[in-house]
Design a protein around this motif. Sequence first.
Motif, PDB file in Angstrom:
ATOM      1  N   PRO A  75       5.166  -7.685   9.580  1.00 42.56           N
ATOM      2  CA  PRO A  75       4.417  -6.488   9.968  1.00 42.56           C
ATOM      3  C   PRO A  75       5.358  -5.293  10.038  1.00 42.56           C
ATOM      4  CG  PRO A  75       4.819  -7.872  11.893  1.00 42.56           C
ATOM      5  CD  PRO A  75       5.323  -8.631  10.694  1.00 42.56           C
ATOM      6  N   ILE A  76       4.937  -4.163   9.475  1.00 39.97           N
ATOM      7  CA  ILE A  76       5.726  -2.932   9.587  1.00 39.97           C
ATOM      8  C   ILE A  76       5.234  -2.181  10.818  1.00 39.97           C
ATOM      9  CG2 ILE A  76       6.390  -0.771   8.488  1.00 39.97           C
ATOM     10  CD1 ILE A  76       5.942  -2.072   5.770  1.00 39.97           C
ATOM     11  N   LEU A  77       6.132  -1.998  11.780  1.00 41.53           N
ATOM     12  CA  LEU A  77       5.769  -1.286  13.013  1.00 41.53           C
ATOM     13  C   LEU A  77       5.406   0.160  12.649  1.00 41.53           C
ATOM     14  CD1 LEU A  77       8.678  -2.473  15.357  1.00 41.53           C
ATOM     15  CD2 LEU A  77       6.377  -3.458  15.110  1.00 41.53           C
ATOM     16  N   ARG A  78       4.469   0.721  13.414  1.00 46.19           N
ATOM     17  CA  ARG A  78       3.659   0.007  14.389  1.00 46.19           C
ATOM     18  C   ARG A  78       2.425  -0.631  13.780  1.00 46.19           C
ATOM     19  NH1 ARG A  78       1.177   4.522  18.102  1.00 46.19           N
ATOM     20  NH2 ARG A  78       0.920   5.471  16.058  1.00 46.19           N
ATOM     21  N   ALA A  79       1.811   0.127  12.838  1.00 45.11           N
ATOM     22  CA  ALA A  79       0.439  -0.200  12.473  1.00 45.11           C
ATOM     23  C   ALA A  79       0.267  -1.618  11.915  1.00 45.11           C
ATOM     24  CB  ALA A  79      -0.094   0.832  11.480  1.00 45.11           C
ATOM     25  N   GLY A 100      10.699  -2.025  11.507  1.00 43.02           N
ATOM     26  CA  GLY A 100      10.189  -0.778  12.085  1.00 43.02           C
ATOM     27  C   GLY A 100      10.559   0.424  11.231  1.00 43.02           C
ATOM     28  N   PHE A 101       9.550   1.139  10.753  1.00 37.54           N
ATOM     29  CA  PHE A 101       9.758   2.398  10.030  1.00 37.54           C
ATOM     30  C   PHE A 101       8.751   3.403  10.563  1.00 37.54           C
ATOM     31  CE2 PHE A 101      11.353  -0.387   6.608  1.00 37.54           C
ATOM     32  CZ  PHE A 101      12.483   0.323   6.213  1.00 37.54           C
ATOM     33  N   TYR A 102       9.171   4.644  10.686  1.00 42.26           N
ATOM     34  CA  TYR A 102       8.152   5.688  10.826  1.00 42.26           C
ATOM     35  C   TYR A 102       8.374   6.672   9.697  1.00 42.26           C
ATOM     36  CZ  TYR A 102      11.695   8.785  12.872  1.00 42.26           C
ATOM     37  OH  TYR A 102      12.809   9.542  13.063  1.00 42.26           O
ATOM     38  N   ARG A 103       7.312   7.368   9.365  1.00 44.45           N
ATOM     39  CA  ARG A 103       7.397   8.306   8.254  1.00 44.45           C
ATOM     40  C   ARG A 103       7.660   9.694   8.807  1.00 44.45           C
ATOM     41  NH1 ARG A 103       2.572   9.223   3.955  1.00 44.45           N
ATOM     42  NH2 ARG A 103       1.657  10.196   5.777  1.00 44.45           N
ATOM     43  N   ASP A 104       8.778  10.292   8.393  1.00 42.52           N
ATOM     44  CA  ASP A 104       9.089  11.653   8.826  1.00 42.52           C
ATOM     45  C   ASP A 104       7.959  12.572   8.349  1.00 42.52           C
ATOM     46  OD1 ASP A 104      11.830  13.568   9.397  1.00 42.52           O
ATOM     47  OD2 ASP A 104      10.145  14.462   8.313  1.00 42.52           O
ATOM     48  N   PRO A 131      -1.418  -1.408   7.296  1.00 42.07           N
ATOM     49  CA  PRO A 131      -2.777  -0.968   6.944  1.00 42.07           C
ATOM     50  C   PRO A 131      -2.799   0.012   5.780  1.00 42.07           C
ATOM     51  CG  PRO A 131      -2.467  -0.878   9.312  1.00 42.07           C
ATOM     52  CD  PRO A 131      -1.115  -1.166   8.713  1.00 42.07           C
ATOM     53  N   MET A 132      -1.702   0.800   5.623  1.00 38.97           N
ATOM     54  CA  MET A 132      -1.759   1.862   4.615  1.00 38.97           C
ATOM     55  C   MET A 132      -0.544   1.876   3.702  1.00 38.97           C
ATOM     56  SD  MET A 132      -3.268   4.961   6.903  1.00 38.97           S
ATOM     57  CE  MET A 132      -1.870   4.952   7.976  1.00 38.97           C
ATOM     58  N   LEU A 133      -0.805   1.973   2.412  1.00 36.57           N
ATOM     59  CA  LEU A 133       0.226   2.232   1.409  1.00 36.57           C
ATOM     60  C   LEU A 133      -0.069   3.631   0.889  1.00 36.57           C
ATOM     61  CD1 LEU A 133       2.369   1.645  -0.739  1.00 36.57           C
ATOM     62  CD2 LEU A 133       0.735   0.204  -1.914  1.00 36.57           C
ATOM     63  N   ALA A 134       0.726   4.611   1.327  1.00 37.58           N
ATOM     64  CA  ALA A 134       0.423   6.009   0.981  1.00 37.58           C
ATOM     65  C   ALA A 134       1.343   6.486  -0.142  1.00 37.58           C
ATOM     66  CB  ALA A 134       0.519   6.875   2.232  1.00 37.58           C
ATOM     67  N   THR A 135       2.478   7.123   0.194  1.00 38.07           N
ATOM     68  CA  THR A 135       3.405   7.552  -0.873  1.00 38.07           C
ATOM     69  C   THR A 135       4.156   6.357  -1.445  1.00 38.07           C
ATOM     70  OG1 THR A 135       5.299   7.874   0.596  1.00 38.07           O
ATOM     71  CG2 THR A 135       3.821   9.751   0.316  1.00 38.07           C
ATOM     72  N   GLY A 136       4.207   5.257  -0.673  1.00 38.82           N
ATOM     73  CA  GLY A 136       4.926   4.059  -1.117  1.00 38.82           C
ATOM     74  C   GLY A 136       6.351   3.992  -0.604  1.00 38.82           C
ATOM     75  N   GLY A 137       6.819   5.058   0.042  1.00 37.95           N
ATOM     76  CA  GLY A 137       8.207   5.081   0.516  1.00 37.95           C
ATOM     77  C   GLY A 137       8.511   3.960   1.504  1.00 37.95           C
ATOM     78  N   THR A 138       7.607   3.721   2.437  1.00 41.34           N
ATOM     79  CA  THR A 138       7.830   2.682   3.448  1.00 41.34           C
ATOM     80  C   THR A 138       7.850   1.300   2.813  1.00 41.34           C
ATOM     81  OG1 THR A 138       6.696   4.075   5.066  1.00 41.34           O
ATOM     82  CG2 THR A 138       6.948   1.737   5.626  1.00 41.34           C
ATOM     83  N   LEU A 139       6.946   1.065   1.878  1.00 34.80           N
ATOM     84  CA  LEU A 139       6.909  -0.243   1.219  1.00 34.80           C
ATOM     85  C   LEU A 139       8.169  -0.466   0.378  1.00 34.80           C
ATOM     86  CD1 LEU A 139       5.517  -2.886   0.555  1.00 34.80           C
ATOM     87  CD2 LEU A 139       4.265  -1.716  -1.261  1.00 34.80           C
ATOM     88  N   GLY A 198      -7.626   7.719   8.180  1.00 33.28           N
ATOM     89  CA  GLY A 198      -7.003   8.542   9.217  1.00 33.28           C
ATOM     90  C   GLY A 198      -5.661   7.908   9.567  1.00 33.28           C
ATOM     91  N   ASP A 199      -5.193   8.117  10.785  1.00 29.36           N
ATOM     92  CA  ASP A 199      -3.911   7.538  11.202  1.00 29.36           C
ATOM     93  C   ASP A 199      -4.156   6.160  11.816  1.00 29.36           C
ATOM     94  OD1 ASP A 199      -1.564   6.790  12.568  1.00 29.36           O
ATOM     95  OD2 ASP A 199      -0.947   8.886  12.707  1.00 29.36           O
ATOM     96  N   ALA A 200      -3.940   5.127  10.999  1.00 31.02           N
ATOM     97  CA  ALA A 200      -4.274   3.759  11.448  1.00 31.02           C
ATOM     98  C   ALA A 200      -3.477   3.373  12.692  1.00 31.02           C
ATOM     99  CB  ALA A 200      -4.027   2.769  10.320  1.00 31.02           C
ATOM    100  N   GLY A 201      -2.204   3.810  12.739  1.00 28.85           N
ATOM    101  CA  GLY A 201      -1.382   3.488  13.918  1.00 28.85           C
ATOM    102  C   GLY A 201      -2.021   4.020  15.186  1.00 28.85           C
ATOM    103  N   ASP A 202      -2.428   5.280  15.174  1.00 29.79           N
ATOM    104  CA  ASP A 202      -3.059   5.877  16.356  1.00 29.79           C
ATOM    105  C   ASP A 202      -4.376   5.174  16.675  1.00 29.79           C
ATOM    106  OD1 ASP A 202      -0.993   7.616  16.541  1.00 29.79           O
ATOM    107  OD2 ASP A 202      -2.121   9.406  15.947  1.00 29.79           O
TER     108      ASP A 202
HETATM  109  C1  PRP Z   1       2.114   4.822   8.271  1.00 28.01           C
HETATM  110  C2  PRP Z   1       1.669   3.493   7.667  1.00 28.01           C
HETATM  111  C3  PRP Z   1       2.814   3.123   6.778  1.00 28.01           C
HETATM  112  C4  PRP Z   1       3.297   4.452   6.293  1.00 28.01           C
HETATM  113  C5  PRP Z   1       2.751   4.638   4.905  1.00 28.01           C
HETATM  114  O1  PRP Z   1       2.977   4.593   9.319  1.00 28.01           O
HETATM  115  O2  PRP Z   1       1.355   2.544   8.630  1.00 28.01           O
HETATM  116  O3  PRP Z   1       3.843   2.414   7.448  1.00 28.01           O
HETATM  117  O4  PRP Z   1       2.774   5.456   7.174  1.00 28.01           O
HETATM  118  O5  PRP Z   1       3.275   5.774   4.341  1.00 28.01           O
HETATM  119  P1  PRP Z   1       4.117   5.806   3.003  1.00 28.01           P
HETATM  120  O6  PRP Z   1       3.495   4.846   2.043  1.00 28.01           O
HETATM  121  O7  PRP Z   1       3.938   7.251   2.585  1.00 28.01           O
HETATM  122  O8  PRP Z   1       5.531   5.482   3.329  1.00 28.01           O
HETATM  123  P2  PRP Z   1       3.421   5.747  10.347  1.00 28.01           P
HETATM  124  O9  PRP Z   1       4.628   6.467   9.857  1.00 28.01           O
HETATM  125  O10 PRP Z   1       2.227   6.592  10.651  1.00 28.01           O
HETATM  126  O11 PRP Z   1       3.903   4.941  11.611  1.00 28.01           O
HETATM  127  P3  PRP Z   1       3.096   4.060  12.679  1.00 28.01           P
HETATM  128  O12 PRP Z   1       2.716   2.779  11.982  1.00 28.01           O
HETATM  129  O13 PRP Z   1       4.133   3.850  13.717  1.00 28.01           O
HETATM  130  O14 PRP Z   1       1.906   4.811  13.178  1.00 28.01           O
END
Ligand code: PRP
Length: 206
Positions: A75-79, A100-104, A131-139, A198-202
């Motif tokens: 699991p990638i923290l938090r969501a 654990g990653f957060y997105r700046d 829950p979310m794959l957005a820009t892909g940077g975190t993955l 929306g913001d899945a983490g929140d």
């Molecule tokens: C969200 C989401 C992913 C990331 C996706 O996390 O849960 O980890 O953004 O974005 P990316 O594909 O553009 O990298 P967020 O930074 O909101 O942190 P959180 O899970 O702690 O709320």
Amino acid sequence: MAVHVVDHPLVRHKLGILREAGLSTSGFRNLALEISRLLTYEATKDLVTEPKTIKGWAGDVEVEMIKGKKITVVPILRAGLGMMDGVLDMVPGARVSVVGFYRDEETLQPVEYYVKLARNIDERIALILDPMLATGGTLLATIELLKKAGCTNIKGLFLVAAPEGIEKVVTAHPDVDIYTASIDEKLNEAGYILPGLGDAGDKIFG
Ligand code: PRP
């Protein structure tokens, strides 16, 4: 890499409710877990089984059991924690590796703040949960971290994914499989998925 859209009617229905703006925290949590169970069902379809003889009620019986390969959920923290129990319902023997990653919010770059991987992770199938794959940077950052630790079999499970993020990961890591309940339309200027969740983490943490 293969991208698998899990579009079973139950998944489509549950994802539809998950997108509702007024959904309660408990409603969001429950649906995220339910969809995660169904994603796991698909993502584990290629697990190999082997015959085993057990004592049944009427004597010996040959059954099928999952062979060899073990799993770690990541699991990638938090969501990602909001998916974990659903996945573990399906693969209760899996070990947990936490990343654990957060997105700046300005650069949209992932910032690493915690890593604790399961022992012998190089021998396990890694199921990344977010829950979310957005820009892909975190993955991308998570895949690189797992590969550095010796993982050779990596899959990612997402509730929703943006085409932009999928494209980036497909190019960089063609060996990684992606399972998502939906490929959404696009990212907005702020890097949020549309129509998205929306913001899945929140929503999960309240
Ligand atoms: C969200 C989401 C992913 C990331 C996706 O996390 O849960 O980890 O953004 O974005 P990316 O594909 O553009 O990298 P967020 O930074 O909101 O942190 P959180 O899970 O702690 O709320």
